[in-house]
Design a protein around this motif. Structure first.
Motif, short mmCIF file in Angstrom:
data_model
loop_
_atom_site.label_atom_id
_atom_site.label_comp_id
_atom_site.label_asym_id
_atom_site.label_seq_id
_atom_site.Cartn_x
_atom_site.Cartn_y
_atom_site.Cartn_z
N TRP A 186 -2.37 0.05 6.06
CA TRP A 186 -2.78 1.25 5.32
C TRP A 186 -2.39 2.50 6.12
O TRP A 186 -2.38 2.50 7.35
CB TRP A 186 -4.30 1.27 5.10
CG TRP A 186 -4.81 0.08 4.38
CD1 TRP A 186 -4.98 -0.09 3.05
CD2 TRP A 186 -5.25 -1.16 4.98
NE1 TRP A 186 -5.48 -1.33 2.77
CE2 TRP A 186 -5.64 -2.01 3.94
CE3 TRP A 186 -5.32 -1.62 6.30
CZ2 TRP A 186 -6.12 -3.29 4.15
CZ3 TRP A 186 -5.78 -2.89 6.54
CH2 TRP A 186 -6.17 -3.72 5.47
N SER A 190 1.52 5.55 0.25
CA SER A 190 1.00 6.76 0.90
C SER A 190 0.42 7.68 -0.17
O SER A 190 0.66 7.50 -1.37
CB SER A 190 2.12 7.47 1.66
OG SER A 190 3.15 7.87 0.76
N GLU A 225 0.86 -1.20 0.00
CA GLU A 225 0.00 0.00 0.00
C GLU A 225 0.89 1.24 0.00
O GLU A 225 1.86 1.33 0.77
CB GLU A 225 -0.91 0.00 1.23
CG GLU A 225 -1.84 1.19 1.32
CD GLU A 225 -2.93 1.20 0.27
OE1 GLU A 225 -3.54 2.25 0.06
OE2 GLU A 225 -3.16 0.13 -0.34
N SER A 262 -9.72 -4.30 3.58
CA SER A 262 -9.46 -3.11 2.78
C SER A 262 -9.84 -1.89 3.62
O SER A 262 -10.75 -1.95 4.45
CB SER A 262 -10.26 -3.14 1.48
OG SER A 262 -9.94 -2.02 0.67
#
Length: 909
Positions: free
Chosen positions: A202, A160, A158, A265
Motif C-alpha cells: 500500500w 495510489s 493497490e 489491509s
C-alpha cells in the motif's frame, strides 16, 4: 393460487470465498456467497442478494468509487458487470483465464486485474447515467495496457490516491510499481527483500512511503531515498542524485509464533494496518511506528480476507472454513455484524406461524433462527450433540420441537430462547422423523433403528406409548392439522393411519409400491400426499383410506448428473424421487424437492406440473450439469475428482486433509464438490413465499409484489405531464390519483398522494374505483415506512376502511396480503407513537422534578417556564401548556398515549 414465484433472497450462507468490499459510504458490505453476491446493510440491519448468478463460484469482486458498478468474476474468469442501484446485470465478459486480483482506480476510470502472472488495465465501461446521450456502449470492455514481469501469481493490487501508479504483490516474493500512463523519468520498479509471498502492498497518504506485508509476518517500510553513507565516507551531492531509489528504511515483524499472515489491509488516512493470521487471530497496528492497538481471536480457523471501510472505523473479516462474516468496530471494541452459516448441510426447515422467522436444522447439531425481514440469524441453539433431522412448531407458535440423531427430542421456548423439555426413549435410538400434535400436548418420533413409534406427553415429559406395527424403519410422521390421527410412513412400503386418542388405537395400513420417503397432510385434514422411492406421488383420502389420484414425478424431478456418473442426467437413477413434499397454505398445490437441482410445483386437483424452479446453475456443485462431457473423463477417472493439490507451491495447500471413508464432518475438506440437493421445503403461512433448504443455503422465493412500471388501462391522453396538470391547475385530486395509478409509476403516485389535502381524503376515497383499492392500500402501507407523515397515512387507511369496508370484507381472499401489510404498518406506527409518548412522559416528569428542586433552592421562587426549561436542559420543546391552556393531566393519558386535539398532535413540535 398465484405461482409466479421468483428468487428473492439467500439466507444461511454469509461468506464462501474471495474478497469483501465496503461501499463508498461505508454502510453496505458486499460478500460473495457461492455464485451470488449478498449485500449487508449495516446501518438498517438488513441484507439482500443480488438477482444474478454465475456459472461457477465467485473468485473476486470489485466496486467502482461511485458505488454504482459491481464487477464480479468467477473461478473461470467469467465476469458480470452489475448496476447496483437498479440491481440489473449490464454486461457479461470473459477474461479467458483465472482472475487472482481485482481493483478499481480511485478516479473510477480504470480497473486492474491480475490474470495469473500477467497484469491488465482496462477502461471502466460507461453506464447510461454517465453518458451524456444516455446510451449503452456496444463494446464496453476496452483494454488499456498489459504488464508482464512477475514470475508467479499476482495476489494483490493497490492504486495510489491520484490513480497515476499502482502496486502489484505476487507469490514470487516481490512487489512491483507500475504507472498507468508513461511518466517522464519513471521506470517500473521491483521491491524485493521478502522471504515469502507478499500478501499486500500500500501507498501512504502522502505517497512518500510504501508498506509491504509478507506471509511470514514481515512488514517492510520503503522510502524513495539515496544510498545512506557508510561510516568512513561522506555523502556527495552528485551521488545523492544518481543513486535515488526505493529502499527499506524499517523492518517490523508480527510475533504470532508459527501462524502465518493470511490477509492484510491498510487505511492510509488513519495509518491503520490490520492483519489476519492462520490461527484465527487478527492484529491492529498503527504505522509507521508499528504500535499494536489490540489483537483478538475471532475464529477457530484461518481468516481469509480483511478490509477496512472508508472512515477507518469498521473492519470486515471473512473466514471461509466455517462460513463466518464479522464486522468489528475497533474503537468501541464491539461487533457491528457477527454472522455464521451452518457448518454442515441443512436437513429440515419450518416457518414460524407468524411467517416472520424460518428455523433451520443441520448435521452440525445447530438450530438457527433466521429473521426474514433482515435476513440475519438472530438465535443459534447448540444443545444437540449430533445431527438434527426434523423440526416442527406447535400450533400457537411459541414452542419448537426438534429431533436428533443423539437420541433426544427437545422442546424450545422461542420467547425466552431456552430448552425447557427433553424427551428420550428407554433404549438409545437415533430419531429420524418427528411430528407434533396441533394442540402441543403430544409429540411422536420415529427411528431408523427401531420399527416402533414413540409418543411422549409434553406437559410431563413421560413416554406415553410405543406404537408397533411397521416391519421396517419409520421414515416419516405427520399429525392431521385437526389433531385427529397420526400417519406414519416406513421403508416396509406401507403407510399407517393411527387413531392414538381413541380407545382402540386402530392402525389402518396403506399398501404402496415402494419405500415411503415423506408424507404431507392437506390443511383441511381430509387428504394426505405420499412420496415413494420410485418417484411416484400418490394422494389418499384419510377417512376412506383409498387412493384418490397419483402422478409420476420421475421425469419432472430428474436433472443433473453427478461428477462420477458416466451417463447423462436423463439416465441417472439416484435423483428420480422426492425426499420432501409440502402442501400450499390453501391446499391447492403441492411443492416437492429431492436430490436434484429442481423444485416442482404441482396442482393437486388437475395433477399438472405448474412450475419448475431451478435451485442452482452453479457448475462448482456436483449434479448441475445435464450432459456428459467426454473431455472431463480421463484414464484416471473424472477430471474434477483428481487431486492436483500436490503441485501447489504452499505447504498448507499440499497437505492432504481427506479422511478415508468419511461421509460427514467437514464438507470443504472431505468433499471437493458438494452435491446439489433440496433437503426441505416449506410454504409461508400467508402463501406469498416459500423457502427451500439447499446445498448453497436457504433459498427464499416470493411473489413479485414490487410496484414496477405496469401501465393499466392507458390511452393517449394519460401522460405524467397531463397528470400533474390535472393535479396543480384543475385541482381534481381524484382524477389525478387515478391517472397516476393507471401509469403506475412510483414517483408520480407519491407526488400526487402527498399533494392531496387531508380535508379532501374522505371525498377522494369515497369515489375511488375499487379496482385500484388493493394497490392504494399497499402503497399507503409502504408510505408509513418512508414518510414522516404518520397522521396523514392513518387518515388514508381509516378512510379506505370506512368507505370500502364491505368490498374489502367480501374480497378478503383476494387481498389478504394487502390487509396483512396494512395491519403490520398500523401496529408498527402504534408502537412508535406509544414509545414517543412514554419518552415525553419521562421527560416531563424530569422537568417537573427539576422545577420542584429549583423552587426549593430559591425558597418558593417563580414558576419555571416550561419552554425555557426545555431549552436550558437541552431537550426538545415538548409541551406548550400555556399556549394550549391545558393541564398536565389533560395532555397525558394513563396509558401513556397522546391526546389529539384540533387535528394536530399535542406533544410533537
Amino acid at each position: 393460487m398465484k405461482t409466479d414465484f421468483k428468487f428473492s433472497n439467500l439466507l444461511g450462507t454469509v461468506y464462501c470465498q474471495g474478497n469483501l468490499l465496503f461501499s463508498p459510504d461505508g454502510e453496505h458490505l458486499y460478500s460473495p456467497v457461492g455464485n451470488r453476491v449478498t449485500v449487508f446493510d449495516l446501518v438498517n440491519n438488513k441484507s439482500f442478494t443480488l438477482p444474478f448468478s454465475h456459472r461457477k463460484n465467485i473468485a473476486s469482486i470489485g466496486l467502482n468509487p461511485k458505488g454504482n458498478l459491481l464487477l464480479s468474476v468467477d473461478e473461470d474468469g467469467q465476469a458480470i458487470l452489475t448496476n447496483i442501484p437498479r440491481r440489473v446485470p449490464l454486461y457479461h465478459f470473459s477474461f479467458k483465464t483465472r482472475v487472482t486480483a481485482l481493483s478499481f482506480s480511485p478516479s473510477g476510470r480504470y480497473f486492474a486485474v491480475g490474470l495469473g502472472r500477467k497484469l491488465e488495465v482496462w477502461h471502466v465501461p460507461s453506464t447510461p447515467d454517465s453518458n451524456a446521450e444516455g446510451e449503452v456502449e456496444f463494446a464496453p470492455f476496452v483494454k488499456h495496457h498489459t504488464h508482464t514481469g512477475h514470475f508467479d501469481d499476482v495476489q494483490f493490487i493497490e492504486w495510489s490516491n491520484d490513480s497515476r501508479f499502482f502496486l502489484s504483490s505476487s507469490k514470487d516474493l516481490t512487489t512491483r510499481i507500475w504507472s498507468l500512463h508513461p511518466e517522464e523519468g519513471f521506470v517500473p520498479t521491483v521491491l524485493s527483500g521478502h522471504r515469502q509471498a507478499v500478501v499486500g502492498a500500500w501507498f501512504s497518504q502522502d505517497q512518500e512511503t510504501i508498506y509491504t506485508v509478507s506471509k511470514d509476518g514481515a512488514v517492510f517500510e520503503w522510502k524513495y531515498i539515496g544510498r545512506p553513507p557508510k561510516d568512513d565516507e561522506e555523502m556527495r551531492d552528485d551521488e545523492d542524485d544518481i543513486d535515488m531509489r526505493w529502499r527499506i528504511v524499517n523492518r517490523h515483524y508480527f510475533m504470532q509464533n508459527s501462524a502465518t499472515v493470511r490477509c492484510a489491509s491498510f487505511h492510509p488516512a488513519s495509518n491503520l494496518l490490520v492483519a489476519g493470521f492462520s490461527n484465527g487471530i487478527f492484529g491492529l497496528y498503527e504505522m509507521p511506528d508499528f504500535n499494536m492497538i489490540h489483537t483478538l481471536n475471532i475464529s477457530q480457523n484461518e481468516i481469509d480476507f480483511v478490509t477496512i471501510n472508508k472512515t477507518g472505523e469498521w473492519l470486515a473479516f471473512g473466514a471461509s472454513k466455517l462460513g463466518q462474516l464479522l464486522v468489528w468496530e475497533w474503537q468501541s471494541e464491539s461487533y457491528i455484524l457477527k454472522q455464521q452459516g451452518h457448518f454442515d448441510s441443512m436437513n429440515a426447515l419450518v416457518y414460524s406461524p407468524d411467517g416472520q422467522k424460518i428455523i433451520t436444522t443441520a448435521d452440525d447439531g445447530k438450530i438457527k433462527v433466521w429473521d426474514i425481514q433482515s435476513g440475519f440469524c438472530i438465535v443459534t441453539f447448540t444443545e444437540h450433540t449430533s445431527g438434527i433431522t426434523a423440526c416442527e412448531f406447535s400450533k400457537k407458535g411459541n414452542v419448537l420441537f426438534t429431533s436428533s440423531l443423539d437420541g433426544s427430542i427437545r422442546a424450545w421456548d422461542l420467547i425466552r430462547y431456552r430448552n425447557f423439555r427433553t424427551f428420550t426413549a428407554p433404549t438409545r435410538l437415533s430419531f429420524s422423523c418427528m411430528a407434533v400434535d396441533p394442540s402441543g400436548e403430544v409429540v411422536a418420533a420415529g427411528s431408523l433403528d427401531s420399527f416402533d413409534i414413540h409418543i411422549w406427553s409434553v406437559q410431563t415429559g413421560q413416554l406415553l406409548d410405543q406404537l408397533s406395527g411397521h416391519e421396517g424403519p419409520v421414515s416419516s410422521l405427520a399429525f392431521a392439522p385437526n389433531g385427529g390421527v397420526l400417519v406414519s410412513g416406513s421403508w416396509d412400503r406401507t403407510a399407517r393411519v393411527w387413531s392414538i386418542f381413541s380407545r382402540t388405537q386402530t392402525s389402518e395400513p396403506i399398501q404402496l409400491q415402494a419405500d415411503v420417503l415423506d408424507i404431507a397432510f392437506r390443511p383441511d385434514s381430509l387428504q394426505i400426499a405420499i412420496s415413494t422411492l420410485d418417484g411416484q406421488l400418490s394422494f389418499w383420502s384419510v377417512s376412506e383410506a383409498e387412493q384418490m389420484s397419483g402422478l409420476d414425478g420421475r421425469r419432472d424431478v430428474s436433472g443433473g448428473r453427478k461428477i462420477t456418473d458416466r451417463r447423462t442426467a436423463a439416465n441417472v437413477a439416484g435423483t428420480k424421487n422426492f425426499n420432501t413434499i409440502r402442501y400450499s397454505t390453501d391446499g391447492s398445490c403441492l411443492l416437492a424437492g429431492g436430490n436434484s437441482k429442481y423444485i416442482c410445483l404441482y396442482s393437486v386437483t388437475t395433477m399438472v406440473l405448474l412450475k419448475k424452479f431451478t435451485v442452482s446453475v452453479n457448475l462448482s456443485l456436483s449434479g448441475t450439469q445435464e450432459f456428459l462431457n467426454s473431455r472431463l473423463l480421463t484414464e484416471a477417472g473424472p477430471d474434477g475428482l483428481i487431486d492436483t493439490s500436490g503441485d501447489a507451491s504452499d505447504p498448507e495447500d499440499r497437505r492432504d486433509t481427506a479422511l478415508p471413508g468419511s461421509k460427514r464432518g467437514d464438507p470443504s475438506a472431505r468433499k471437493k464438490l458438494p452435491e446439489v440437493r433440496v433437503s426441505g421445503v416449506a410454504f409461508s403461512p400467508a402463501g406469498d413465499a416459500f423457502c427451500a433448504a439447499s446445498t448453497e443455503g436457504l433459498l427464499i422465493y416470493s411473489l413479485d409484489n414490487t410496484l414496477q412500471f405496469d401501465p393499466f388501462d392507458l390511452n393517449m391522453e394519460i401522460t405524467p405531464a397531463a397528470t400533474l396538470s390535472v393535479l396543480q391547475q384543475d385541482k381534481d385530486y381524484l382524477k389525478a390519483l387515478v391517472m397516476a395509478f393507471r401509469l403506475n409509476e412510483a414517483g408520480l403516485i407519491k407526488r400526487v398522494f402527498q399533494a392531496i389535502p387531508h380535508t379532501d381524503i374522505p371525498l377522494v376515497v369515497e369515489h375511488f374505483p375499487t379496482v385500484y383499492v388493493p394497490r392504494l392500500l399497499r402503497f399507503v402501507a409502504a408510505q408509513t415506512e418512508q414518510s414522516p407523515h404518520m397522521e396523514f397515512c392513518l387518515l388514508w387507511i381509516k378512510a379506505l376502511v370506512d368507505k370500502h369496508g364491505p368490498w374489502l370484507s367480501a374480497n378478503r381472499g383476494k387481498i389478504d396480503v394487502e390487509l396483512r401489510v396494512v395491519a403490520r404498518a398500523v401496529t408498527r406506527m402504534r408502537d412508535e407513537i406509544r414509545k414517543l409518548a412514554d419518552d415525553n412522559v419521562y421527560t416531563v416528569d424530569y422537568l417537573l422534578g427539576q422545577t420542584a428542586n429549583a423552587e426549593k433552592a430559591k425558597g418558593g421562587a417563580k414558576e419555571l417556564d416550561w419552554d425555557m426549561a426545555g431549552a436550558d436542559l437541552g431537550v426538545p420543546k415538548l409541551l406548550t401548556s400555556r399556549e394550549k391552556g391545558l393541564s398536565l393531566d389533560d395532555l397525558i393519558q394513563p396509558e401513556g398515549e397522546i391526546v389529539m386535539k384540533e387535528n394536530e398532535w399535542v406533544g410533537l413540535d
